[in-house]
Design a protein around this motif. Structure first.
Motif, PDB file in Angstrom:
ATOM      1  N   GLU A  33       0.708  -1.183  -0.081  1.00 47.29           N
ATOM      2  CA  GLU A  33       0.023  -0.047  -0.039  1.00 47.29           C
ATOM      3  C   GLU A  33       0.866   1.267   0.091  1.00 47.29           C
ATOM      4  O   GLU A  33       0.319   2.216  -0.705  1.00 47.29           O
ATOM      5  CB  GLU A  33      -1.016  -0.047   1.031  1.00 47.29           C
ATOM      6  N   TYR A  34       2.124   1.102   0.722  1.00 48.93           N
ATOM      7  CA  TYR A  34       2.770   2.508   0.746  1.00 48.93           C
ATOM      8  C   TYR A  34       4.032   2.433  -0.004  1.00 48.93           C
ATOM      9  O   TYR A  34       4.668   1.407   0.321  1.00 48.93           O
ATOM     10  CB  TYR A  34       2.873   2.908   2.259  1.00 48.93           C
ATOM     11  N   LEU A  35       4.697   3.594  -0.042  1.00 53.19           N
ATOM     12  CA  LEU A  35       6.030   3.778  -0.546  1.00 53.19           C
ATOM     13  C   LEU A  35       7.033   3.302   0.480  1.00 53.19           C
ATOM     14  O   LEU A  35       6.588   3.618   1.689  1.00 53.19           O
ATOM     15  CB  LEU A  35       6.387   5.115  -0.933  1.00 53.19           C
ATOM     16  N   VAL A  36       8.143   2.964   0.245  1.00 50.94           N
ATOM     17  CA  VAL A  36       9.129   2.693   1.206  1.00 50.94           C
ATOM     18  C   VAL A  36      10.189   3.485   1.123  1.00 50.94           C
ATOM     19  O   VAL A  36      11.066   3.751  -0.087  1.00 50.94           O
ATOM     20  CB  VAL A  36       9.636   1.019   1.025  1.00 50.94           C
ATOM     21  N   GLU A  37      10.848   3.869   2.233  1.00 49.03           N
ATOM     22  CA  GLU A  37      12.158   4.724   2.196  1.00 49.03           C
ATOM     23  C   GLU A  37      13.201   3.473   2.603  1.00 49.03           C
ATOM     24  O   GLU A  37      13.294   3.191   3.942  1.00 49.03           O
ATOM     25  CB  GLU A  37      12.138   5.827   3.181  1.00 49.03           C
ATOM     26  N   ALA A  38      14.089   3.193   1.769  1.00 50.96           N
ATOM     27  CA  ALA A  38      15.153   2.293   2.027  1.00 50.96           C
ATOM     28  C   ALA A  38      16.440   2.988   2.659  1.00 50.96           C
ATOM     29  O   ALA A  38      16.871   4.088   2.224  1.00 50.96           O
ATOM     30  CB  ALA A  38      15.756   1.696   0.719  1.00 50.96           C
ATOM     31  N   ASN A  39      16.789   2.465   3.794  1.00 50.07           N
ATOM     32  CA  ASN A  39      17.818   3.294   4.704  1.00 50.07           C
ATOM     33  C   ASN A  39      19.176   2.739   4.755  1.00 50.07           C
ATOM     34  O   ASN A  39      20.092   3.053   5.530  1.00 50.07           O
ATOM     35  CB  ASN A  39      17.250   3.610   6.075  1.00 50.07           C
ATOM     36  N   GLU A  40      19.093   1.497   4.031  1.00 40.11           N
ATOM     37  CA  GLU A  40      20.448   0.637   4.030  1.00 40.11           C
ATOM     38  C   GLU A  40      20.284  -0.416   2.797  1.00 40.11           C
ATOM     39  O   GLU A  40      19.278  -0.348   2.579  1.00 40.11           O
ATOM     40  CB  GLU A  40      20.915   0.105   5.331  1.00 40.11           C
ATOM     41  N   MET A  41      21.360  -1.177   2.469  1.00 42.29           N
ATOM     42  CA  MET A  41      21.407  -1.749   0.944  1.00 42.29           C
ATOM     43  C   MET A  41      20.487  -2.888   1.247  1.00 42.29           C
ATOM     44  O   MET A  41      20.006  -3.513   0.075  1.00 42.29           O
ATOM     45  CB  MET A  41      22.937  -2.146   0.756  1.00 42.29           C
ATOM     46  N   ALA A  42      20.141  -3.457   2.447  1.00 40.09           N
ATOM     47  CA  ALA A  42      19.494  -4.898   2.383  1.00 40.09           C
ATOM     48  C   ALA A  42      18.141  -4.375   2.068  1.00 40.09           C
ATOM     49  O   ALA A  42      17.326  -5.207   1.285  1.00 40.09           O
ATOM     50  CB  ALA A  42      19.638  -5.438   3.846  1.00 40.09           C
ATOM     51  N   ALA A  43      17.734  -3.275   2.461  1.00 34.13           N
ATOM     52  CA  ALA A  43      16.142  -2.933   2.072  1.00 34.13           C
ATOM     53  C   ALA A  43      16.099  -2.558   0.465  1.00 34.13           C
ATOM     54  O   ALA A  43      15.273  -2.905   0.009  1.00 34.13           O
ATOM     55  CB  ALA A  43      15.835  -1.613   3.110  1.00 34.13           C
ATOM     56  N   VAL A  44      17.296  -1.926   0.104  1.00 30.19           N
ATOM     57  CA  VAL A  44      17.304  -1.562  -1.646  1.00 30.19           C
ATOM     58  C   VAL A  44      17.204  -3.123  -2.080  1.00 30.19           C
ATOM     59  O   VAL A  44      16.405  -3.152  -3.087  1.00 30.19           O
ATOM     60  CB  VAL A  44      18.692  -1.138  -1.869  1.00 30.19           C
ATOM     61  N   GLN A  45      17.981  -3.810  -1.690  1.00 31.69           N
ATOM     62  CA  GLN A  45      17.979  -5.282  -2.390  1.00 31.69           C
ATOM     63  C   GLN A  45      16.624  -5.932  -2.074  1.00 31.69           C
ATOM     64  O   GLN A  45      16.214  -6.559  -3.176  1.00 31.69           O
ATOM     65  CB  GLN A  45      18.845  -6.282  -1.453  1.00 31.69           C
ATOM     66  N   ARG A  46      15.826  -5.774  -1.263  1.00 30.44           N
ATOM     67  CA  ARG A  46      14.686  -6.253  -1.057  1.00 30.44           C
ATOM     68  C   ARG A  46      13.830  -5.718  -2.181  1.00 30.44           C
ATOM     69  O   ARG A  46      12.541  -6.255  -2.550  1.00 30.44           O
ATOM     70  CB  ARG A  46      14.280  -6.068   0.544  1.00 30.44           C
ATOM     71  N   VAL A  47      13.675  -4.423  -2.339  1.00 32.93           N
ATOM     72  CA  VAL A  47      12.566  -3.575  -3.141  1.00 32.93           C
ATOM     73  C   VAL A  47      13.190  -3.390  -4.388  1.00 32.93           C
ATOM     74  O   VAL A  47      12.374  -3.288  -5.475  1.00 32.93           O
ATOM     75  CB  VAL A  47      12.221  -2.265  -2.784  1.00 32.93           C
TER      76      VAL A  47
END
Lengths: 309, 334
Positions: free
Chosen positions: A90-104
């Motif tokens: 539903e919502y946008l995500v702010e990625a604050n480190e690279m594992a989160a970037v990898q996920r999205v």
């Protein structure tokens, strides 16, 4: 015209205080609200449902809601929490480190948060290809680099600048609030909750220098770039980030900060008047803006004050 | 089991020689500019001295790694790409990078150049490491000093990328690559300028209350007559918190994994790293010799391994401060 964004709440406030704060924020002239715990996974005054309830309330109020991820991930449980946020539909995500970037990456558009270390156009281009639609400038960068990056940004990459609040300067495995309280981190008793504005660190000759917020170290001074807002508008900055601070009844103090920035943006307030309002809110807390001018972040440059946007 | 690499610092040719002669499997160096995180006056290599150093190391079976681990900004982008070009030209064994833009450049232009992810890249989980492997085929990651021993093991078990950990030297308390304390106080940080608490901002003065040391005007510490004064890295200063004067962030201390060498080997670390390109050739010789002996002992007889008192004493003589710590590897430190 630049819009206003409310960054994620960095402090550990009570559940009730957080709900009250965002109920007020729903009425403020901010376009975007970043939500979620980005500092410490042990802070659980709000559970996932609480955050989603706030998100729904703010969305209902017409805000763009972004869910922010933890800045420093160490434990598997923290990875799982990040997955829940990153995988939400539903919502946008702010990625604050690279594992989160990898996920999205490649799956959905996301916000490249201020802690991702994107310092140049090649990094920005890569993040954009992976789905980043907005880049939040690292706080230690200033006007010159911002201009160079705006000149080279990919089409449709939005730019956001951290323009108000104590600066997020560092993160550690160690909890400095617990250390100051003489407690080990594993038995921290969530003492950071006792310091709604962080714990002041002063030099031996009494200069306020830093501010401990659990595992995060902030600046003691409040970063205030209001005098640069007209310049940001001119440069084409899409989003101006204000970091929640000043816990107060009915959140009147943060409302005054938001109104000062909104007033400069819509031309109803001169920069000088807005700056005076912000000084009043901060009282004895000093202000800084050095990073914007390429100087030491703690410096304060009075600069030339343009009348309006 | 594959042998663990001992990776040692080479701030200049004399240090490199000491490292190689004392048993380092690899040395790491930087160019003489802001492209690396030890951009200090009098340190590092130009292209010619780098070529000589590489030859010296290669002739003796040691590898040479090049740290290009700061974050370029658009205005000076070509300084960093030139450095990558130079590294490729020199036949460096691996480049240690932090910036994703630069990694992209290196991957495209030199697909065969081996890449290591710098500690400044701040990858603290297997999933973050996987990002860098997928995008840039990194072969090794240097882990930030924020993980507990159990967490390091989890990372190793969940990635195919080689894992390098810090074994000895000055301790970064903050997660590397995302610390702006130095630029907050001085305008220059490891990310932007390749230096933390740069020497040009340090001022010493004698006052009625003791010997003061300031960084760009901020009083970092004050020593009385009997105390020995250290370099004012700003996170190792004494500050007042709630009216109490203390090392609020961390005391001057060195990281040392001497006590847990067999565990590190058993959990499968690929390499252990010694901090200190800014330190003297004598430091490099001392630390390399001790860690070589410890590593060999732990590899050949892990069950009977004990850190010998003379090793501890030798390392103690070159430590920052007078104590050593396991840092975040040990939960109690956190």
């Amino acid at each position: 015209m630049s819009k206003l964004a409310l960054g994620p709440l960095l402090y550990f406030w009570d559940r009730e205080q957080v709900f009250d704060f965002y109920k007020k924020a729903a009425e403020w002239p901010v376009d975007v609200v970043y939500l979620g715990e980005v500092i410490c996974s042990k802070r659980r005054a709000l559970n996932r449902e609480d955050w989603l309830e706030l998100a729904a309330m703010l969305k209902q109020a017409g805000k763009e809601v972004v869910l922010s991820t933890l800045v420093l991930i160490e434990a598997d449980s923290e990875l799982r929490t990040m997955h829940h946020i990153a995988d939400n539909d539903e919502y946008l995500v702010e990625a604050n480190e690279m594992a989160a970037v990898q996920r999205v990456a490649g799956k959905k558009s996301f916000i490249a948060g201020p802690h991702l270390n994107c310092y140049n156009h090649e990094s920005m281009a890569l993040l954009n290809e992976l789905g980043a639609k907005r880049w939040v400038m690292p706080v230690e960068l200033g006007e010159e680099t911002l201009q160079a990056l705006i000149d080279r940004r990919p089409a449709e990459m939005e730019v956001e600048v951290f323009a108000y609040g104590r600066l997020p300067l560092a993160f550690s495995a160690r909890c400095f609030t617990a250390r100051a309280e003489g407690l080990p981190k594993d038995d921290c008793q969530l003492r950071c909750g006792d310091y709604a504005e962080g714990l002041l660190v002063e030099s031996q000759d009494g200069q306020p220098f830093l501010d401990f917020n659990g595992i995060q170290t902030q600046s003691a001074a409040t970063s205030n770039l209001i005098a640069a807002v007209p310049r940001m508008v001119e440069m084409g900055v899409d989003m101006i980030r204000l970091s929640p601070q000043h816990l107060s009844p009915n959140s009147v103090l943060m409302a005054q900060v938001v109104n000062a920035f909104a007033g400069v943006l819509n031309g109803s307030l001169s920069v000088a008047d807005a700056e005076a309002a912000i000084e009043k809110v901060n009282g004895s807390t000093s202000l800084c803006n050095g990073f914007w001018y390429g100087e030491a972040g703690m410096d304060w440059q009075p600069g030339e004050i343009p009348e309006t946007v | 089991m594959k042998k663990v690499d001992l990776v040692c610092p080479a701030g200049g040719f004399p240090a490199l020689r000491k490292a190689v002669d004392s048993g380092a499997n690899a040395v790491y160096m930087g160019f003489r500019d802001s492209t690396n995180a030890r951009n200090f006056p009098g340190l590092n290599f130009d292209e010619r001295s780098a070529a000589q150093a590489i030859k010296y190391a290669h002739d003796r079976g040691a590898k040479v790694l090049l740290a290009l681990n700061t974050y370029p900004q658009p205005q000076s982008w070509s300084t960093w790409t030139d450095a990558v070009d130079r590294a490729a030209r020199l036949g460096i064994d691996a480049v240690i990078l932090a910036d994703i833009g630069l990694m992209r450049y290196a991957t495209k232009k030199y697909p065969d150049l081996r890449l290591h992810l710098s500690v400044q890249g701040s990858a603290t989980s297997a999933e973050a490491i996987e990002f860098y492997r997928e995008q840039f085929n990194i072969q090794r990651v240097v882990l930030p000093r924020v993980l507990s021993l159990a967490q390091v093991e989890r990372v190793i078990n969940n990635t195919d990328v080689e894992v390098e950990v810090f074994a000895f030297g000055s301790l970064c308390v903050m997660v590397e690559g995302r610390c702006y304390l130095s630029s907050y106080a001085t305008g220059e940080s490891p990310n932007t300028c390749g230096a933390c608490s740069p020497a040009k901002y340090v001022e010493w003065s004698e006052g009625p209350e003791g010997r003061d040391v300031r960084l760009n005007g901020v009083l970092i510490d004050r020593y009385d007559q009997v105390e020995s004064a250290g370099y004012p890295v700003l996170c190792k200063g004494r500050f007042n918190v709630k009216g109490k004067l203390d090392y609020a962030i961390e005391e001057p201390t060195s990281l040392s994994v001497l006590d847990i060498m067999p565990q590190l080997i058993k959990m499968g670390v690929a390499a252990i790293k010694v901090e200190g390109r800014q330190r003297s050739p004598a430091y490099v010789e001392q630390v390399t010799s001790v860690l070589r002996a410890a590593l060999d002992a732990a590899e050949s007889s892990p069950d009977s391994y004990v850190a010998k008192p003379e090793w501890v004493a030798q390392l103690g003589r070159v430590s920052e401060g007078t104590t050593h710590t396991l840092g975040a590897l040990e939960r109690e430190w956190q």
